[in-house]
Design a protein around this motif. Structure first.
Motif, PDB file in Angstrom:
ATOM      1  N   TYR A  80       0.837  -1.199   0.000  1.00 54.01           N
ATOM      2  CA  TYR A  80       0.000   0.000   0.000  1.00 54.01           C
ATOM      3  C   TYR A  80       0.875   1.252   0.000  1.00 54.01           C
ATOM      4  CZ  TYR A  80      -3.816   3.190   0.948  1.00 54.01           C
ATOM      5  OH  TYR A  80      -4.726   4.212   0.844  1.00 54.01           O
ATOM      6  N   ILE A  81       1.841   1.284   0.890  1.00 51.42           N
ATOM      7  CA  ILE A  81       2.700   2.466   1.024  1.00 51.42           C
ATOM      8  C   ILE A  81       3.530   2.685  -0.235  1.00 51.42           C
ATOM      9  CG2 ILE A  81       4.719   3.351   2.267  1.00 51.42           C
ATOM     10  CD1 ILE A  81       3.406   2.101   4.815  1.00 51.42           C
ATOM     11  N   LEU A  82       4.160   1.623  -0.741  1.00 52.79           N
ATOM     12  CA  LEU A  82       5.041   1.770  -1.898  1.00 52.79           C
ATOM     13  C   LEU A  82       4.278   2.026  -3.192  1.00 52.79           C
ATOM     14  CD1 LEU A  82       7.709  -0.926  -1.016  1.00 52.79           C
ATOM     15  CD2 LEU A  82       7.868   1.555  -0.712  1.00 52.79           C
ATOM     16  N   ASN A  83       3.031   1.560  -3.278  1.00 57.82           N
ATOM     17  CA  ASN A  83       2.235   1.746  -4.493  1.00 57.82           C
ATOM     18  C   ASN A  83       1.294   2.945  -4.437  1.00 57.82           C
ATOM     19  OD1 ASN A  83       3.302  -0.481  -5.939  1.00 57.82           O
ATOM     20  ND2 ASN A  83       2.043  -1.849  -4.716  1.00 57.82           N
ATOM     21  N   TYR A  84       1.251   3.627  -3.291  1.00 57.55           N
ATOM     22  CA  TYR A  84       0.379   4.795  -3.194  1.00 57.55           C
ATOM     23  C   TYR A  84       0.882   5.845  -4.191  1.00 57.55           C
ATOM     24  CZ  TYR A  84      -2.824   8.147  -1.232  1.00 57.55           C
ATOM     25  OH  TYR A  84      -3.857   9.044  -1.080  1.00 57.55           O
ATOM     26  N   PRO A  85      -0.032   6.530  -4.875  1.00 54.02           N
ATOM     27  CA  PRO A  85       0.411   7.513  -5.880  1.00 54.02           C
ATOM     28  C   PRO A  85       1.432   8.493  -5.311  1.00 54.02           C
ATOM     29  CG  PRO A  85      -1.962   7.228  -5.974  1.00 54.02           C
ATOM     30  CD  PRO A  85      -1.481   6.449  -4.781  1.00 54.02           C
ATOM     31  N   LYS A  86       2.404   8.794  -6.145  1.00 57.43           N
ATOM     32  CA  LYS A  86       3.480   9.694  -5.731  1.00 57.43           C
ATOM     33  C   LYS A  86       2.917  11.052  -5.338  1.00 57.43           C
ATOM     34  CE  LYS A  86       6.632   6.668  -6.645  1.00 57.43           C
ATOM     35  NZ  LYS A  86       6.931   5.758  -5.592  1.00 57.43           N
ATOM     36  N   GLY A  87       3.642  11.743  -4.550  1.00 60.12           N
ATOM     37  CA  GLY A  87       3.243  13.052  -4.064  1.00 60.12           C
ATOM     38  C   GLY A  87       3.820  13.246  -2.672  1.00 60.12           C
ATOM     39  N   LYS A  88       3.553  14.373  -2.104  1.00 58.60           N
ATOM     40  CA  LYS A  88       4.030  14.660  -0.763  1.00 58.60           C
ATOM     41  C   LYS A  88       3.002  14.122   0.233  1.00 58.60           C
ATOM     42  CE  LYS A  88       6.901  18.521  -1.960  1.00 58.60           C
ATOM     43  NZ  LYS A  88       7.423  19.806  -1.535  1.00 58.60           N
ATOM     44  N   VAL A  89       3.148  12.850   0.545  1.00 60.03           N
ATOM     45  CA  VAL A  89       2.218  12.183   1.451  1.00 60.03           C
ATOM     46  C   VAL A  89       2.975  11.529   2.596  1.00 60.03           C
ATOM     47  CG1 VAL A  89       0.440  11.789  -0.292  1.00 60.03           C
ATOM     48  CG2 VAL A  89       2.203  10.078   0.062  1.00 60.03           C
ATOM     49  N   GLY A  90       2.242  11.271   3.659  1.00 64.69           N
ATOM     50  CA  GLY A  90       2.774  10.564   4.804  1.00 64.69           C
ATOM     51  C   GLY A  90       1.774   9.535   5.277  1.00 64.69           C
ATOM     52  N   PHE A  91       2.233   8.642   6.118  1.00 64.62           N
ATOM     53  CA  PHE A  91       1.418   7.513   6.550  1.00 64.62           C
ATOM     54  C   PHE A  91       1.472   7.376   8.075  1.00 64.62           C
ATOM     55  CE2 PHE A  91       3.093   6.880   2.355  1.00 64.62           C
ATOM     56  CZ  PHE A  91       1.999   6.484   1.633  1.00 64.62           C
ATOM     57  N   ALA A  92       0.311   7.179   8.672  1.00 63.79           N
ATOM     58  CA  ALA A  92       0.218   6.853  10.091  1.00 63.79           C
ATOM     59  C   ALA A  92      -0.077   5.358  10.160  1.00 63.79           C
ATOM     60  CB  ALA A  92      -0.887   7.644  10.767  1.00 63.79           C
ATOM     61  N   ILE A  93       0.791   4.618  10.785  1.00 62.69           N
ATOM     62  CA  ILE A  93       0.705   3.155  10.829  1.00 62.69           C
ATOM     63  C   ILE A  93       0.068   2.723  12.153  1.00 62.69           C
ATOM     64  CG2 ILE A  93       2.074   1.038  10.824  1.00 62.69           C
ATOM     65  CD1 ILE A  93       4.216   2.754   9.282  1.00 62.69           C
ATOM     66  N   VAL A  94      -0.821   1.723  12.063  1.00 64.10           N
ATOM     67  CA  VAL A  94      -1.474   1.194  13.252  1.00 64.10           C
ATOM     68  C   VAL A  94      -0.999  -0.243  13.470  1.00 64.10           C
ATOM     69  CG1 VAL A  94      -3.669   0.678  14.379  1.00 64.10           C
ATOM     70  CG2 VAL A  94      -3.495   2.654  12.835  1.00 64.10           C
ATOM     71  N   PRO A  95      -0.023  -0.425  14.377  1.00 63.42           N
ATOM     72  CA  PRO A  95       0.434  -1.789  14.666  1.00 63.42           C
ATOM     73  C   PRO A  95      -0.520  -2.483  15.630  1.00 63.42           C
ATOM     74  CG  PRO A  95       1.698  -0.204  15.946  1.00 63.42           C
ATOM     75  CD  PRO A  95       0.742   0.587  15.092  1.00 63.42           C
ATOM     76  N   LYS A  96      -0.518  -3.799  15.586  1.00 65.70           N
ATOM     77  CA  LYS A  96      -1.313  -4.582  16.525  1.00 65.70           C
ATOM     78  C   LYS A  96      -0.606  -4.551  17.876  1.00 65.70           C
ATOM     79  CE  LYS A  96      -3.571  -8.997  17.239  1.00 65.70           C
ATOM     80  NZ  LYS A  96      -3.788 -10.340  16.705  1.00 65.70           N
ATOM     81  N   THR A  97      -1.329  -4.229  18.902  1.00 69.30           N
ATOM     82  CA  THR A  97      -0.700  -4.153  20.241  1.00 69.30           C
ATOM     83  C   THR A  97      -1.158  -5.284  21.111  1.00 69.30           C
ATOM     84  OG1 THR A  97      -2.439  -2.668  20.984  1.00 69.30           O
ATOM     85  CG2 THR A  97      -0.390  -1.678  20.202  1.00 69.30           C
TER      86      THR A  97
END
Length: 97
Positions: A80-97
């Protein structure tokens, strides 16, 4: 995970990482054998973050053991992260706790 942009001002208790740092964070979670439940996408503009309302999630299947779920969730997060369309974007990741 203390690098990036805090999303607290948006009411989200998480950090937003650029694509490179998000990919590295996913690799670190993989090394720790921690599944990724999903995440959110943010636009980064002039050092500020804005919600795009794009996101992904990964649910554990009924017949899937924890090890297989962790592997699949990591793979889906990376894709998802690597294939997300290029641009100035960031990602908030939700790990399993």
């Amino acid at each position: 995970m203390s690098v990036g942009f805090s999303a607290n001002h948006l009411g989200i208790k998480n950090w937003v990482l650029d694509r490179e740092k998000a990919a590295r964070a996913i690799t670190q979670l993989e090394n720790l054998k921690i599944a990724v439940l999903g995440g959110d996408v943010f636009e980064i503009e002039d050092g500020k973050i804005y919600q795009t309302y794009d996101s992904w999630y990964c649910d554990q299947k009924d017949d899937e053991n924890e090890q297989n779920f962790t592997k699949r969730s990591i793979l889906e997060a990376k894709e998802y992260i690597l294939n997300y369309p290029k641009g100035k974007v960031g990602f908030a990741i939700v790990p399993k706790t």
